[in-house]
Design an enzyme around this catalytic site. Structure first.
Site, short mmCIF file in Angstrom:
data_model
loop_
_atom_site.label_atom_id
_atom_site.label_comp_id
_atom_site.label_asym_id
_atom_site.label_seq_id
_atom_site.Cartn_x
_atom_site.Cartn_y
_atom_site.Cartn_z
N GLU A 1 17.92 -76.92 4.44
CA GLU A 1 17.02 -76.75 3.18
C GLU A 1 17.06 -75.10 3.08
O GLU A 1 16.96 -74.98 1.90
CB GLU A 1 15.78 -77.18 3.71
CG GLU A 1 15.56 -78.65 3.79
CD GLU A 1 16.19 -79.54 3.14
OE1 GLU A 1 16.32 -79.24 2.02
OE2 GLU A 1 16.64 -80.59 3.70
N GLU B 1 24.72 -78.83 -2.87
CA GLU B 1 24.88 -79.41 -1.43
C GLU B 1 25.63 -78.32 -0.87
O GLU B 1 25.75 -78.40 0.54
CB GLU B 1 25.31 -80.71 -1.57
CG GLU B 1 25.45 -81.48 -0.24
CD GLU B 1 23.94 -81.88 0.37
OE1 GLU B 1 22.82 -81.82 -0.51
OE2 GLU B 1 24.07 -82.37 1.54
#
Lengths: 491, 491
Positions: free
Chosen positions: A259, A288
């Site tokens: 994250e 991503e």
């Protein structure tokens, strides 16, 4: 007119940020019973955002600006382009059809929950059949000039196509699948990784990790949720979450690093893009790519583990008792073909995506029926991962995506990792990344990504940005080589 | 037209809830650096809420409904009445004057911060002088038929007036001030109250306390902030906060009980008022009456302390070592005239308010100049509380209210406590409150308040509601008697 364009973007941002904070707060601080009323408030804000964009005045503004785009600077043109795309996207599906689809997705998701719980695919199949039919039609609305699945891929990420994905997954199949037999002979994951570690110590360790990867705590906070996520309100307000398990310290460790990678992207967008559509990030795959860069390429490397091991011994002395750096490296990089995507290691993960990609392609082309889907699923899991699927709950019913209408989204998960490897390859022309990581000096790496990816927000389309950053078109070879390296490092 | 009225209220609510969550999130989970951008987003939402109410169409709707109010049910009439008042309130001050005032308040608050830090009242005085002048004018806009201070009181709480406050504070001055000498002879607060208690244990104790006072955790959550507060989004979404100090367990204990009282009010509003203006609470004083009811009348009672003492011994064994129930009672109810309002005990607290009330009244009447204010402040502290004010930072500069333009607001703090005592008196006709509190059975008490206060939201004006609930007009005698009782219990 440029003022009107700026105002439009600011106001869209305001509604978006309000929705984002309500969502984030709903997942963290809000009481559970607040959900229903919050849903009504969020629906209202979302409706206001819709009305702000979808109206004759806005359309006229955007069309007028577009017509004289030769007179405008590149950033303004890009703003108009993105807004026009958003507007088209919101209006291309007839209202009534969209409402009916909304209902279907709602029912489909509920059916999926029940089907997964009771291991009863037949309960879900009629809904999935309809979802596929709707998606085929919607894909036609999006790009009538493309086959349905191509259109879907493009709608999730501009430029994504089977022409790009087929060779990618083909290379994975050819180069990686044959090596997996070797993974079966590896010893099981050592027991130390599930020794208990106090949550309070894990919290402090997370805070230290955030500093290591360079998250500016003045602009990024951390909270705890069932499933970790990142939510960027704007470049000065980013939230990450994690989940602490007493018996799985690595889970939160890699959630924070993963994250954290997402967050660095949001935090790194150029200040001058604040409140404009350029302040968004470029694509899901590129997002991503950043999380995977920090999680896999930095976080799982031997150098990083040597850097954090002393701190882990300090924070988690019981768990780390007698554990060498090499033990930690092997545990973290453990490879084991398995059934469940979200629990997969980085080497087998893309094969889970490959299964879904091939099945989606056939579903959308009409060459596979939803009725035959479980059988096809199980056959591919056997072929690529070498595992037998014992039941549909652990097989075709494991993910929520298709039930929610997301057909064509899965490939972004694998593309992101591949982009990351391509970026690392390019970065290594400029930086000695191994040496930097070994001494925990992550800032130069983030600065490299910041200059080439983060700061540009959505100024460029994802394919163009990747090419600008790395000097070449998408090339999956670096990723496949990386995965092979991970495997051979374990031997 | 009733549909339009309902829609208007729902949409006003949506903006309000979004602002509320952004504020609450800003105080708790958001990173510090997020403040500036959040400010812009909140200003936008607030502007949209303003535009929703202040426009010709809305005014016409409200006027038309008001004209035929005889044909409408009482609840609808009250909705129209409140909305018309809101609309008038928002438009009575000329835009330019309001903007200039906004700037002044901003500068005034900044000057106050600096003046308090450097103990330099002269730095702040010119701003306060202007604030008083503006407030006098604004009071005239609000109610040209009233003297300025009366109008200010009425603007903060409908029905509040010097006709009500003068006898109240007069009674306090007459009955309470002479008794304070006795407090000086009391022993100092015992040392055990500042023994360290682990924050983690305090958190668990808070959770237990929330259950004791009957906060529904499905609709009410707790977070940690510098200064405790309650924020009610709607009846299914209420937040309280507290602040844990390792060396002051009573601080968080009474924050939870105080904010819990506020929260029970918000949680208790009738479900049918959800999203309507009737779903708001009736007034600041009534809100404060609920927090003070739980904090002082329940929380500081001997019975409640006997009920929670065993749990405190379990959670905080070191601190409670050798502490009897009577010791705890005396420590909790310790009375000591002091300099700072927000640190005052419940007995001397209203005297701090009385000082401010008398000074505000004179400032607004023009019989006291801002230049002479510190001297007047110090004289009243000596007269009522018997304390010498050593400097203005601990004197006239201690509160932010006047600097922020809030002149006429302080009395609601004292009124609330007085209302609470009047309610307790009425309640005791129906319930044996001492017996209920002694066994920690708070639900019947909350149900009593729920039926008579909470569920009505803003259906009635505060004075009317108080009378309906207690059977009589405001009567400060119960409160004065209660405070005398607290004092005599310590003797």
């Amino acid at each position: 007119m440029k003022d009107a364009l700026k105002k439009l973007q600011f106001e869209l941002h305001c509604y978006g940020q309000a929705e984002g904070v309500l969502m984030c707060d709903g997942e963290t601080a809000a009481p559970r019973g607040a959900a229903e009323a919050r849903g009504e408030v969020m629906a209202f804000l979302s409706q206001k955002r819709y009305e702000l964009l979808v109206n004759d005045e806005t359309r006229k503004l955007l069309d007028t600006l577009w017509e004289k785009k030769d007179e405008l600077d590149g950033e303004t043109v890009r703003q108009v382009e993105i807004l026009r795309e958003d507007l088209d996207e919101l209006t291309r599906i007839p209202m009534e059809e969209y409402a009916a689809y909304g209902k279907l997705v709602n029912n489909s998701s509920a059916a999926w929950v029940k089907a997964k719980e009771t291991n009863d695919y037949a309960l879900f199949e009629p809904y999935l059949k309809q979802i596929v039919e709707y998606t085929q039609r919607f894909a036609h609305y999006h790009r009538a000039d493309l086959p349905a699945y191509e259109s879907q891929l493009d709608s999730y990420e501009k430029g994504m196509s089977t022409a790009m994905l087929d060779p990618f997954f083909g290379m994975l199949r050819k180069e990686l699948v044959p090596m997996l037999d070797m993974a079966k002979s590896l010893p099981p994951q050592p027991a130390f990784v599930s020794k208990p570690c106090a949550i309070s110590a894990q919290r402090e360790f997370s805070s230290w990790l955030m500093d290591v990867i360079g998250l500016d705590k003045n602009r990024c906070s951390i909270a705890e949720t069932e499933h970790p996520f990142t939510s960027g309100m704007n470049r000065s307000d980013v939230r990450i979450t994690t989940h602490y398990y007493e018996n799985a310290v690595l889970s939160s460790l890699y959630s924070v690093v993963h994250e954290g990678g997402h967050a660095l992207y949001e935090l790194g967008v150029a200040p001058e893009y604040q409140f404009s559509v350029l302040g968004r990030t470029s694509s899901m795959s590129l997002h991503e790519s950043q999380s995977r860069f920090y999680e896999n390429l930095i976080g799982h490397s031997a150098g990083f583990l040597r850097f954090i091991a002393p701190k882990m011994r300090e924070f988690f002395p019981d768990m780390m008792q007698g554990v060498t750096d090499r033990d930690l490296f092997r545990a973290v990089n453990h490879v084991q073909p398995s059934l469940i995507r979200i629990e997969a290691d980085q080497v087998t993960y893309p094969l889970h995506i490959m299964v879904r990609y091939e099945l989606e392609k056939q579903l959308m082309a009409g060459t596979l029926s939803t009725r035959d889907l479980p059988e096809a699923w199980n056959a591919l899991y056997k072929e690529y991962l070498g595992v037998d699927v014992p039941n549909d709950s652990q097989g075709v019913l494991q993910d929520t995506h298709w039930a929610g209408g997301m057909i064509g989204y899965f490939p972004t998960y694998a593309l992101g990792s591949a982009y990351a490897s391509q970026m690392l390859h390019a970065m290594q022309r400029d930086l000695d990344t191994d040496a930097l990581i070994e001494r925990g000096d992550i800032a130069p790496i983030t600065a490299w990504l910041g200059d080439r990816i983060h700061r540009h927000g959505s100024r460029y389309e994802p394919n163009d940005l990747l090419k600008m950053a790395t000097g070449e078109e998408f090339n999956p070879a670096y990723y496949v080589k990386h995965l092979q390296q991970v495997l051979s490092n374990l031997a």
